[in-house]
Write an enzyme that holds these catalytic residues in place. Structure first.
Site, PDB file in Angstrom:
ATOM      1  N   CYS A  47       0.829  -1.184   0.203  1.00 13.68           N
ATOM      2  CA  CYS A  47       0.092  -0.083  -0.242  1.00 13.68           C
ATOM      3  C   CYS A  47       0.705   1.260   0.047  1.00 13.68           C
ATOM      4  O   CYS A  47       0.299   2.442  -0.281  1.00 13.68           O
ATOM      5  CB  CYS A  47      -1.067  -0.002   1.125  1.00 13.68           C
ATOM      6  SG  CYS A  47      -0.201  -0.034   2.746  1.00 13.68           S
ATOM      7  N   SER A 111       8.713   1.431   7.038  1.00 11.96           N
ATOM      8  CA  SER A 111       7.360   1.546   6.761  1.00 11.96           C
ATOM      9  C   SER A 111       6.670   2.927   7.175  1.00 11.96           C
ATOM     10  O   SER A 111       7.538   3.822   7.818  1.00 11.96           O
ATOM     11  CB  SER A 111       6.441   0.557   7.488  1.00 11.96           C
ATOM     12  OG  SER A 111       6.964  -0.704   7.246  1.00 11.96           O
ATOM     13  N   TYR A 195      -6.747  -6.770   5.374  1.00 13.29           N
ATOM     14  CA  TYR A 195      -7.063  -5.651   6.004  1.00 13.29           C
ATOM     15  C   TYR A 195      -8.365  -5.507   6.377  1.00 13.29           C
ATOM     16  O   TYR A 195      -8.519  -4.809   7.439  1.00 13.29           O
ATOM     17  CB  TYR A 195      -6.581  -4.309   4.998  1.00 13.29           C
ATOM     18  CG  TYR A 195      -5.220  -4.090   4.774  1.00 13.29           C
ATOM     19  CD1 TYR A 195      -4.708  -3.285   6.069  1.00 13.29           C
ATOM     20  CD2 TYR A 195      -4.258  -4.247   4.036  1.00 13.29           C
ATOM     21  CE1 TYR A 195      -3.423  -2.864   6.106  1.00 13.29           C
ATOM     22  CE2 TYR A 195      -3.031  -3.816   4.015  1.00 13.29           C
ATOM     23  CZ  TYR A 195      -2.452  -3.088   5.009  1.00 13.29           C
ATOM     24  OH  TYR A 195      -1.302  -2.859   4.977  1.00 13.29           O
TER      25      TYR A 195
END
Length: 432
Positions: A47, A111, A195
């Protein structure tokens, strides 16, 4: 030579990452087609990052720039992105730097939310996908296995997993100021993947009870049964939107799941003055024009990333120390590969002489099994110290010194190490 092409939240706009993710299969195919240059490839698309890890059949340092440009051109052509834009929005890592980067990525150090737990699984799945496509070289397999072990070590030996929060929980934290009572919130969850499960768990932790689920791929009923929520019936998306205070989207579909047109019925619903839409999808699930609708607020990954917290310094430092040590060991083991041809040649030379002497002894009747075993053991003992020294020299970057010495002292002809073939997926072998 290992090369990592990396475009992430640190270097690129989310629109560009969105476009790269949409074309990930095409990029993977394009890279595999460069078989004259690329001996292995693994594509990682998440993502907030798009990365291609490549095993390049060109060890010369001068070829790095050419190889990097070839990769950028291949990615750009496959994704329909201008090469100059791609170049300015990405980084290219080579050899040891590429390995250390993957170890950092898989451990959650690179991240949006430092320490988030989803990335380790995404790295493993990227390797699995490449295996199934038959594009994994031995060096890439080894690198990704080290990355998985390192991420587990970071998780088990540091507090970074608890210091960092997942994207899902961070998004809900940001939504906190818009919610007066989570227990009264009516939520529509769009998507049924990993998710979606994480989102549902985070919502329930906050006290949410009224949850409907919609699946563009038709999996809502199955998800609803296994998770204790209500499935949106076919054709019922408009009514579900009208019912919801909060909409969370997290699908992997290529087209928009929600556009302004989907909100026609919802806009007429009485009693809901403001709706919050959280878009966790990449590619984007929600048309950005939705944010212009009256009473609708859109929270997407780009906005969420701006609010990502700084991880607890001690946990992050401990994690970086583990990653650094693992990267150094991987680099040392990789360096040892350079001395393998010389070691193989030396062992062959010694054991060829031994076999010849044993054969002559047999013709004279002077040989016994015990004598042969003792001689072979002696040969192994004699080779032990040169083998250890060879690896030490290789780790210090002096593999050529050992090769030159072996050639000079024993007259060996040392062959170059062969290019590792790609590893073919098991299902392809059994199917053929």
């Amino acid at each position: 030579m290992l090369i990592c092409f990396s475009s992430s939240h640190r270097t690129a706009a989310f629109d560009l990452l969105d476009q790269l993710e949409r074309h990930a299969p095409a990029v993977a195919t394009a890279l595999a087609e460069h078989s004259e240059l690329v001996t292995g490839s693994v594509v990682l698309a998440t993502c907030n990052r798009f990365e291609a890890y490549l095993d390049i059949d060109e060890p010369l340092p001068a070829a790095r720039a050419v190889s990097a440009e070839t990769v950028i051109a291949a990615v750009g052509n496959a994704a329909g992105i201008d090469a100059d834009l791609l170049r300015s929005s990405s980084r290219v890592y080579c050899d040891d730097a590429a390995a250390e980067h993957l170890l950092s990525v898989s451990s959650g150090l690179d991240s949006v939310v430092v320490g988030e737990g989803e990335i380790a699984g995404q790295v493993r799945r990227a390797l699995t996908t490449a295996r199934q496509a038959g594009t994994v070289s031995q060096d890439l397999e080894r690198l990704f296995q080290v990355a998985s072990r390192t991420s587990r070590g970071v998780k088990n030996r540091t507090g970074i997993a608890t210091a960092g929060r997942s994207i899902v929980r961070l998004a809900l934290d940001l939504a906190e100021s818009r919610v007066s009572d989570w227990s009264r919130m009516r939520v529509l969850l769009i998507g049924t993947g990993k998710y979606a499960g994480a989102s549902l768990a985070a919502l329930r932790d906050r006290g949410v009870a009224d949850v409907q689920v919609h699946s563009p791929s038709g999996r809502a009923e199955k998800f609803a049964l296994s998770h204790g929520v209500t499935a949106v019936p076919a054709g019922g998306l408009g009514a579900a939107l009208a019912h919801a205070h909060l909409i969370v989207t997290c699908t992997t579909v290529r087209d928009y799941t929600l556009t302004p047109g989907n909100f026609g019925q919802a806009q007429q619903q009485d009693g809901i003055e403001r709706r919050l839409v959280i878009d966790l999808g990449l590619p984007r699930n929600v048309d950005s024009a939705v944010a212009e609708l009256p009473g609708v607020e859109l929270l997407d990954l780009e906005t969420i990333s701006l609010h990502a917290p700084v991880a607890e310094l001690n946990a992050a430092d401990d994690a970086r120390e583990i990653v650094g040590a693992a990267a150094a060991e991987f680099a040392a083991q990789t360096a040892e590969q350079a001395v393998k041809p010389a070691l193989i040649a030396l062992r062959k030379h010694v054991f060829d002489i031994l076999d010849a002497e044993i054969a002559r002894a047999r013709t004279r009747g002077d040989s016994s099994e015990q004598t042969e075993a003792a001689l072979r053991h002696l040969a192994g003992v004699l080779l032990h110290t040169p083998s250890v020294r060879a690896r030490e020299l290789a780790r210090a970057g002096d593999a050529q010194r050992f090769a030159d010495a072996a050639e000079t002292l024993f007259g060996l002809r040392i062959e170059e190490a062969p290019v590792h073939p790609r590893l073919i997926a098991v299902d392809r072998v059994t199917a053929s």
